[in-house]
Design a protein around this motif. Structure first.
Motif, PDB file in Angstrom:
ATOM      1  N   LEU A 161     -44.477  -0.607 -17.566  1.00 39.94           N
ATOM      2  CA  LEU A 161     -43.990   0.687 -18.053  1.00 39.94           C
ATOM      3  C   LEU A 161     -43.417   1.515 -16.897  1.00 39.94           C
ATOM      4  CD1 LEU A 161     -46.792   1.805 -20.549  1.00 39.94           C
ATOM      5  CD2 LEU A 161     -44.421   1.294 -21.128  1.00 39.94           C
ATOM      6  N   LYS A 183     -42.239   4.998 -14.756  1.00 40.82           N
ATOM      7  CA  LYS A 183     -42.955   6.229 -14.445  1.00 40.82           C
ATOM      8  C   LYS A 183     -42.083   7.451 -14.707  1.00 40.82           C
ATOM      9  CE  LYS A 183     -46.106   4.331 -10.971  1.00 40.82           C
ATOM     10  NZ  LYS A 183     -46.645   4.464  -9.606  1.00 40.82           N
ATOM     11  N   HIS A 235     -47.081   6.852 -15.080  1.00 37.06           N
ATOM     12  CA  HIS A 235     -46.444   6.002 -16.091  1.00 37.06           C
ATOM     13  C   HIS A 235     -46.308   6.751 -17.419  1.00 37.06           C
ATOM     14  CE1 HIS A 235     -50.093   5.049 -18.457  1.00 37.06           C
ATOM     15  NE2 HIS A 235     -50.739   4.940 -17.318  1.00 37.06           N
ATOM     16  N   ALA A 238     -49.161  -0.928 -17.411  1.00 35.72           N
ATOM     17  CA  ALA A 238     -48.926   0.124 -16.424  1.00 35.72           C
ATOM     18  C   ALA A 238     -50.005   0.246 -15.360  1.00 35.72           C
ATOM     19  CB  ALA A 238     -48.776   1.470 -17.140  1.00 35.72           C
TER      20      ALA A 238
END
Length: 364
Positions: free
Chosen positions: A189, A191, A196, A264
């Motif tokens: 994922l 940021k 994130h 993440a």
């Protein structure tokens, strides 16, 4: 000489006062333990806990990172608890959501990042939802005890992930170390503001679940079943279908939390991917009164406590067991305060006066 009786009603001011008093008592007891067993100044330790959460951008970011899975998992648990379906299996549903997402992350890393992340999120939701469907089906069909089944399924999920980590998904390039390969960048994922984007998803879900539970037909049906199944049956609500649908939502949200943590935070699938969020979220959901906005606040405060307790281990050389004990004491007092929200102390003499008043009212 002293009795506990159920309160008829209580004002918001009294509720807040009881909760604040419980926190003060928790801090006093914790401070006494710190002073006796470590010789440290309790006030300095508490200030260090705040510093561990707010002392730097990195520390505060870690608080938010810990808050995200608590919010999403708590929202899932709240959907089930609202129906008085005691879903204690969020931990297993997080594992299975992480598993579903990891399957695509490891085998389809060549896909464009947005497409792969969407597929991983869908896979996580479906995997967590299907895993929650098992106890929901048994409950709907045969009235089984969902607490036991959901709890036992946690261990099934844990051992399944352990099998993958030590078996078919073990990284051959890890020199024999039992780990699953890390995800490629396309499966991680992105940021936003240094954290994130799970925090954006969490905020959106708070709004969506608030509207769902308070404004939608299904949310109303879930609440009615939680109040009384007989009332729900009389109102023409399909109880079996509602139980299964609600648990699909509950498990799906927990599975989404698993996808976010695997993508993440861990950047892989492992037996540590949940971080205990499935169990902790039971507490945060309950303390928040199953209210979506309150879940956001309580999860954040709990994450502050976790991060602060972790920081004082290094700052004051306090053993991890002591830090965990402080967390437990604070939780014990806060959870215990709920008893005094529901009940009040009364002496035998005052109880007799109260009974006589009620009898006089009936006589009139």
């Amino acid at each position: 000489m002293i009795k506990f009786i159920k309160r008829g009603s209580i004002s918001e001011g009294k509720k807040i006062a009881i909760h604040l008093l419980s926190i003060i008592m928790a801090l006093l007891v914790s401070g006494l333990i710190i002073l006796i067993f470590t010789g440290k100044n309790p006030i300095s330790v508490y200030m260090a806990m705040l510093d561990g959460s707010f002392g730097s951008r990195y520390r505060f970011n870690q608080v938010i990172v810990k808050t995200i899975p608590l919010i999403i998992t708590s929202l899932g648990i709240a959907a089930a608890f609202k129906m008085k379906f005691w879903n204690i299996g969020a931990e297993g549903q997080i594992f299975m959501g992480a598993f579903g997402a990891s399957f695509f992350a490891l085998n389809f890393s060549y896909l464009p990042r947005p497409i792969l992340l969407i597929i991983m999120a869908i896979a996580g939701i479906i995997s967590g939802g299907i895993f929650a469907l098992i106890p929901a089906f048994f409950k709907a069909e045969w009235k089984t005890n969902e607490t036991i089944i959901t709890l036992m399924l946690n261990y099934v999920a844990l051992k399944f992930v352990t099998y993958l980590q030590y078996g078919p998904w073990k990284d051959p390039s890890a020199s024999g170390f039992p780990k699953i390969p890390n995800f490629k960048t396309s499966a991680v994922l992105p940021k936003l503001f240094g954290i994130h984007i799970g925090w954006v998803i969490a905020i959106i879900l708070i709004i969506v679940m608030f509207i769902f539970m308070n404004k939608s037909k299904l949310g109303y049906e879930i609440s009615v079943i939680g109040e009384s199944e007989n009332t729900a049956r009389y109102a023409g609500i399909n109880i079996k279908r509602t139980i299964i649908t609600a648990m699909l939502i509950s498990g799906g949200l927990c599975g989404l939390a698993g996808m976010i943590e695997a993508s993440a935070v861990s950047n892989t699938l492992s037996v540590e991917v949940t971080g205990g969020a499935g169990y902790t979220a039971i507490i945060t959901a309950w303390l928040a009164g199953l209210s979506a906005p309150m879940i956001g606040l309580v999860s954040f405060l709990f994450a502050l406590l976790i991060q602060g307790a972790a920081y004082i281990q290094t700052a004051y050389n306090i053993p991890s067991s002591m830090a965990q004990m402080l967390q437990g004491i604070i939780l014990f007092f806060v959870l215990g305060s709920e008893f005094f929200v529901q009940y009040k102390l009364i002496t035998k003499k005052n109880l007799e006066i109260l009974i006589n008043k009620e009898l006089n009212k009936e006589g009139e």
